[in-house]
Design a protein around this motif. Structure first.
Motif, PDB file in Angstrom:
ATOM      1  N   GLU A   1       0.830  -1.206   0.000  1.00 11.84           N
ATOM      2  CA  GLU A   1       0.000   0.000   0.000  1.00 11.84           C
ATOM      3  C   GLU A   1       0.861   1.251   0.000  1.00 11.84           C
ATOM      4  O   GLU A   1       0.539   2.244  -0.677  1.00 11.84           O
ATOM      5  CB  GLU A   1      -0.927  -0.001   1.214  1.00 11.84           C
ATOM      6  N   MET A   2       1.955   1.241   0.741  1.00  8.57           N
ATOM      7  CA  MET A   2       2.858   2.387   0.754  1.00  8.57           C
ATOM      8  C   MET A   2       3.443   2.648  -0.632  1.00  8.57           C
ATOM      9  O   MET A   2       3.744   3.794  -0.984  1.00  8.57           O
ATOM     10  CB  MET A   2       3.967   2.156   1.781  1.00  8.57           C
ATOM     11  N   LEU A   3       3.604   1.586  -1.412  1.00  6.41           N
ATOM     12  CA  LEU A   3       4.107   1.734  -2.784  1.00  6.41           C
ATOM     13  C   LEU A   3       3.008   2.168  -3.752  1.00  6.41           C
ATOM     14  O   LEU A   3       3.285   2.428  -4.925  1.00  6.41           O
ATOM     15  CB  LEU A   3       4.715   0.411  -3.264  1.00  6.41           C
ATOM     16  N   GLY A   4       1.778   2.237  -3.274  1.00  6.13           N
ATOM     17  CA  GLY A   4       0.666   2.643  -4.126  1.00  6.13           C
ATOM     18  C   GLY A   4       0.084   1.532  -4.971  1.00  6.13           C
ATOM     19  O   GLY A   4      -0.624   1.794  -5.946  1.00  6.13           O
ATOM     20  N   LEU A   5       0.365   0.270  -4.623  1.00  6.55           N
ATOM     21  CA  LEU A   5      -0.131  -0.866  -5.400  1.00  6.55           C
ATOM     22  C   LEU A   5      -1.545  -1.240  -4.968  1.00  6.55           C
ATOM     23  O   LEU A   5      -1.904  -1.134  -3.790  1.00  6.55           O
ATOM     24  CB  LEU A   5       0.792  -2.078  -5.236  1.00  6.55           C
ATOM     25  N   ASN A   6      -2.329  -1.693  -5.916  1.00  8.78           N
ATOM     26  CA  ASN A   6      -3.695  -2.129  -5.651  1.00  8.78           C
ATOM     27  C   ASN A   6      -3.692  -3.641  -5.427  1.00  8.78           C
ATOM     28  O   ASN A   6      -3.797  -4.415  -6.375  1.00  8.78           O
ATOM     29  CB  ASN A   6      -4.610  -1.759  -6.824  1.00  8.78           C
ATOM     30  N   VAL A   7      -3.548  -4.049  -4.183  1.00  8.19           N
ATOM     31  CA  VAL A   7      -3.451  -5.465  -3.842  1.00  8.19           C
ATOM     32  C   VAL A   7      -4.697  -5.875  -3.069  1.00  8.19           C
ATOM     33  O   VAL A   7      -4.955  -5.357  -1.980  1.00  8.19           O
ATOM     34  CB  VAL A   7      -2.190  -5.758  -3.010  1.00  8.19           C
ATOM     35  N   GLU A   8      -5.445  -6.808  -3.636  1.00  5.51           N
ATOM     36  CA  GLU A   8      -6.654  -7.306  -2.989  1.00  5.51           C
ATOM     37  C   GLU A   8      -6.360  -8.661  -2.357  1.00  5.51           C
ATOM     38  O   GLU A   8      -6.099  -9.642  -3.058  1.00  5.51           O
ATOM     39  CB  GLU A   8      -7.785  -7.452  -4.005  1.00  5.51           C
ATOM     40  N   PRO A   9      -6.387  -8.745  -1.017  1.00  8.34           N
ATOM     41  CA  PRO A   9      -6.100 -10.029  -0.381  1.00  8.34           C
ATOM     42  C   PRO A   9      -7.303 -10.961  -0.391  1.00  8.34           C
ATOM     43  O   PRO A   9      -8.448 -10.516  -0.265  1.00  8.34           O
ATOM     44  CB  PRO A   9      -5.735  -9.628   1.049  1.00  8.34           C
ATOM     45  N   VAL A  10      -7.044 -12.223  -0.574  1.00 11.86           N
ATOM     46  CA  VAL A  10      -8.055 -13.262  -0.389  1.00 11.86           C
ATOM     47  C   VAL A  10      -7.741 -13.903   0.954  1.00 11.86           C
ATOM     48  O   VAL A  10      -6.781 -14.668   1.083  1.00 11.86           O
ATOM     49  CB  VAL A  10      -8.008 -14.307  -1.523  1.00 11.86           C
ATOM     50  N   PHE A  11      -8.526 -13.558   1.962  1.00  7.68           N
ATOM     51  CA  PHE A  11      -8.233 -14.001   3.317  1.00  7.68           C
ATOM     52  C   PHE A  11      -8.684 -15.442   3.551  1.00  7.68           C
ATOM     53  O   PHE A  11      -9.593 -15.942   2.885  1.00  7.68           O
ATOM     54  CB  PHE A  11      -8.926 -13.090   4.333  1.00  7.68           C
ATOM     55  N   GLY A  12      -8.029 -16.080   4.525  1.00  9.63           N
ATOM     56  CA  GLY A  12      -8.505 -17.374   4.974  1.00  9.63           C
ATOM     57  C   GLY A  12      -7.592 -18.548   4.711  1.00  9.63           C
ATOM     58  O   GLY A  12      -7.900 -19.665   5.131  1.00  9.63           O
ATOM     59  N   ILE A  13      -6.467 -18.344   4.021  1.00 12.04           N
ATOM     60  CA  ILE A  13      -5.578 -19.480   3.802  1.00 12.04           C
ATOM     61  C   ILE A  13      -4.953 -19.878   5.140  1.00 12.04           C
ATOM     62  O   ILE A  13      -4.839 -19.065   6.055  1.00 12.04           O
ATOM     63  CB  ILE A  13      -4.486 -19.172   2.758  1.00 12.04           C
TER      64      ILE A  13
END
Length: 368
Positions: free
Chosen positions: A180-192
């Motif tokens: 996020e600090m790098l400005g990337l759009n990362v969507e996590p898939v939680f639960g692994i």
């Protein structure tokens, strides 16, 4: 001399003699407890695919050789709730005969640090006998890695990333906040259930960004790099003697997140966001994995396990065999392990407040 004084002197002499005998036995290679014919159960609160599994499976046969009586050391996996299930279970156990140990990770430490309501364990009740430092590496598919301009990650900002995550309050908060600090759009898939499951998602094309701790990267991701299907993006780095982030000794040719951040417009390596990221990096990686005996462990048991891990570290081949499996990081026992535990279970209030607010605003995670 009165009978009372005589009795007291005899008792003191017996205590002194026993203490001297015990100290002599320890210094001569003896141990406080004997585990001959027994099975030591080493509980890991993650799945069998991640870095904690690789760490425990590396140490288990060495520990069997080093413990008195050469007990069988069996690694048992107890995943669930991002490791809090296994940690809560361990909290309920009491010391019996030295045949139960527990392996924690940064993903066990972070919920504790953040006051996660699912946490029912207390680190101060446990007895640390080994603290292992580690690092972490983020990596990308080749086509996305090629978009980076040297160390500048700005060109990745138009990519929609998918990331397999154990949960935002786990060790995953270090990469999630960094991206996020790098400005990337990362969507996590939680639960692994473990970071190894995140790597499998990457291999199957279900995720296009991932990170692994060093032990898992060395064994699980290096073959992907060699096959040309994964490219390292950055390591989280390591700490020098002055507390500065420097290149990871296991990956000296790989840029750190700090270097990538400095080269990417809009990413700052000062201020409250950076201070929070660094505080949790320090809590999560320099003492990332630890071995504990349960509450009530005897001094004899502590001496036994501490001596066993010290003997393992003193092996002539340890540096060679550990570098390829764990990386080049401190393996701490005794007072150093105690110090590592302290640093891993404390963060500044300002860093905690920032992360708690960030988790609420970014992921809707409330901790109260």
């Amino acid at each position: 001399m009165t009978e009372t004084n005589t009795t007291r002197r005899v008792a003191m002499s017996l205590v002194a003699a026993a203490a001297a005998t015990f100290a002599t036995n320890v210094s001569a290679g003896g141990h406080g407890i004997d585990l001959e014919g027994k099975t030591v159960e080493w509980v890991i609160p993650f799945s069998e695919t991640g870095g904690s599994a690789k760490w425990a499976n590396f140490y288990a046969p060495l520990l069997s050789e080093a413990l008195p009586g050469n007990p069988t050391v069996v690694v048992k996996f107890m995943p669930g709730a991002g490791s809090t299930k296994g940690a809560n279970w361990f909290q309920e156990q009491e010391y019996d005969d030295g045949t139960l140990i527990f392996g924690s990770s940064g993903s066990t430490q972070f919920p504790y640090l953040l006051g996660d309501p699912r946490v029912r364990y207390e680190y101060s009740d446990w007895n640390v006998v080994l603290a292992s430092g580690t690092g972490g590496v983020a990596y990308l598919p080749p086509d996305l890695a090629q978009k980076m301009d040297g160390l500048d990650a700005s060109a990745l900002r138009d990519t929609d990333f998918i990331y397999g995550s154990q949960g935002a309050t786990r060790l995953d908060l270090v990469p999630l906040l960094a991206w996020e600090m790098l400005g990337l759009n990362v969507e996590p898939v939680f639960g692994i259930k473990g970071r190894g499951d995140g790597r499998l998602m990457f291999e199957r094309g279900e995720a296009n960004i991932d990170y692994q701790t060093s032990s898992s990267f060395l064994k699980g991701v290096t073959p992907l790099v060699e096959a040309g299907t994964a490219v390292p993006m950055m390591s989280w780095g390591a700490l020098d003697a002055d507390g500065n982030i420097v290149r990871d000794p296991t990956f000296p040719d790989m840029p750190t997140f700090k270097e990538i951040c400095e080269a990417t417009e809009g990413c700052e390596t000062s201020g409250e966001q950076w201070d929070a990221w660094k505080a949790f990096f320090v809590a999560g990686f320099p003492a990332q994995k630890m071995v504990f005996l349960p509450a009530g462990a005897s001094n004899d048991a502590m001496v036994t396990y501490t001596k066993a891990f010290e003997d393992i570290k003193a092996r002539d081949d340890f540096a060679d065999i550990s570098a390829g499996r764990l990386g080049k990081y401190p393996q701490m026992t005794g007072a150093k392990a105690d110090g590592a535990l302290k640093s891993a279970t404390q963060v500044p209030d300002a860093a905690k407040e920032f992360v708690v607010n960030w988790l609420s605003e970014r992921y809707g995670v409330t901790l109260n």
